[in-house]
Design a protein around this motif. Structure first.
Motif, mmCIF file in Angstrom:
data_model
loop_
_atom_site.group_PDB
_atom_site.id
_atom_site.type_symbol
_atom_site.label_atom_id
_atom_site.label_comp_id
_atom_site.label_asym_id
_atom_site.label_seq_id
_atom_site.Cartn_x
_atom_site.Cartn_y
_atom_site.Cartn_z
ATOM 1 N N ILE A 47 0.843 -1.200 0.000
ATOM 2 C CA ILE A 47 0.000 0.000 0.000
ATOM 3 C C ILE A 47 0.877 1.247 0.000
ATOM 4 O O ILE A 47 2.000 1.225 0.504
ATOM 5 C CB ILE A 47 -0.971 0.050 1.212
ATOM 6 N N PRO A 48 0.347 2.345 -0.560
ATOM 7 C CA PRO A 48 1.061 3.624 -0.394
ATOM 8 C C PRO A 48 0.876 4.086 1.046
ATOM 9 O O PRO A 48 -0.157 3.818 1.660
ATOM 10 C CB PRO A 48 0.344 4.558 -1.379
ATOM 11 N N LYS A 49 1.884 4.764 1.598
ATOM 12 C CA LYS A 49 1.749 5.225 2.977
ATOM 13 C C LYS A 49 0.718 6.336 3.109
ATOM 14 O O LYS A 49 0.065 6.462 4.128
ATOM 15 C CB LYS A 49 3.107 5.683 3.517
ATOM 16 N N GLY A 50 0.591 7.132 2.082
ATOM 17 C CA GLY A 50 -0.424 8.183 2.114
ATOM 18 C C GLY A 50 -1.799 7.607 1.830
ATOM 19 O O GLY A 50 -1.930 6.620 1.106
ATOM 20 N N HIS A 51 -2.815 8.214 2.405
ATOM 21 C CA HIS A 51 -4.177 7.708 2.193
ATOM 22 C C HIS A 51 -4.679 8.105 0.814
ATOM 23 O O HIS A 51 -4.954 9.274 0.545
ATOM 24 C CB HIS A 51 -5.122 8.244 3.271
ATOM 25 N N ILE A 52 -4.782 7.130 -0.058
ATOM 26 C CA ILE A 52 -5.330 7.327 -1.398
ATOM 27 C C ILE A 52 -6.388 6.251 -1.572
ATOM 28 O O ILE A 52 -6.082 5.067 -1.442
ATOM 29 C CB ILE A 52 -4.241 7.174 -2.476
ATOM 30 N N ASP A 53 -7.608 6.645 -1.825
ATOM 31 C CA ASP A 53 -8.702 5.673 -1.932
ATOM 32 C C ASP A 53 -8.580 4.857 -3.223
ATOM 33 O O ASP A 53 -8.257 3.675 -3.197
ATOM 34 C CB ASP A 53 -10.036 6.429 -1.863
ATOM 35 N N HIS A 54 -8.772 5.495 -4.355
ATOM 36 C CA HIS A 54 -8.782 4.773 -5.633
ATOM 37 C C HIS A 54 -7.368 4.503 -6.138
ATOM 38 O O HIS A 54 -6.545 5.424 -6.170
ATOM 39 C CB HIS A 54 -9.536 5.582 -6.690
ATOM 40 N N PHE A 55 -7.124 3.289 -6.576
ATOM 41 C CA PHE A 55 -5.798 2.968 -7.123
ATOM 42 C C PHE A 55 -5.486 3.849 -8.326
ATOM 43 O O PHE A 55 -4.337 4.218 -8.557
ATOM 44 C CB PHE A 55 -5.722 1.483 -7.506
ATOM 45 N N THR A 56 -6.505 4.205 -9.087
ATOM 46 C CA THR A 56 -6.284 5.049 -10.265
ATOM 47 C C THR A 56 -5.814 6.454 -9.888
ATOM 48 O O THR A 56 -5.332 7.194 -10.746
ATOM 49 C CB THR A 56 -7.563 5.150 -11.118
ATOM 50 N N ASP A 57 -5.935 6.840 -8.607
ATOM 51 C CA ASP A 57 -5.410 8.125 -8.148
ATOM 52 C C ASP A 57 -3.971 8.026 -7.646
ATOM 53 O O ASP A 57 -3.372 9.039 -7.292
ATOM 54 C CB ASP A 57 -6.292 8.698 -7.030
#
Ligand code: ZN
Length: 152
Positions: A47-57
């Protein structure tokens, strides 16, 4: 990148060590850990450490970086687990936890990713088939496998 931490997100809690996880890799931008409800031994995610909901983002360079880590973990799983999975699959489905995650799926047969053996359709939604999922392994078992497949 979007806001770094969402206090209500279990994956953000793992990033900030407010929730437990059996970690297999960590760097400046990502963290990788065992799935607490794996279909097969060794199933883990990046996972990215930053909160990103959609993988496309997820920014393209970060998505590519996540895939490189998944490749290393997939090779580690193939090299170190016994019985050795036949194949490694990767899944981004976007449901479950609303924090982008790339799942590394050890496959022992053709049903291990897409099968209705593990999922069922209820009211038009795909949900885990509780009766067919293996029971969740205890944390000590997740830690043991994490130690086995950990990468640098
Ligand atoms: Zn999050």
């Amino acid at each position: 990148m979007k806001k770094l931490n969402n206090l209500e997100c279990i994956f953000c809690q793992i990033v900030s060590r407010k929730a437990p996880a059996s970690i297999v890799h960590e760097d400046e931008k990502t963290i990788s850990f065992m799935n607490i409800r794996p279909m097969r031994e060794g199933e883990c995610m990046v996972i990215p450490k930053g909160h990103i909901d959609h993988f496309t983002d997820v920014p393209d360079d970060l998505a590519a970086h996540m895939m490189k880590i998944a490749q290393k973990l997939g090779r580690s799983i193939l090299a170190k687990l016994s019985p050795r999975p036949l194949r490694i699959g990767y899944v981004v489905h976007g449901f479950g936890v609303a924090h982008a995650h790339l799942v590394i799926v050890p496959q022992h047969n053709e049903h291990d990713i897409t099968s209705l053996k593990f999922f069922e359709v209820v009211d038009g939604k795909i949900v885990p088939a509780q009766d067919s999922l293996p029971p969740p392994p205890p944390r000590a078992e997740l830690d043991r496998v994490a130690e086995l497949i950990r990468i640098e």
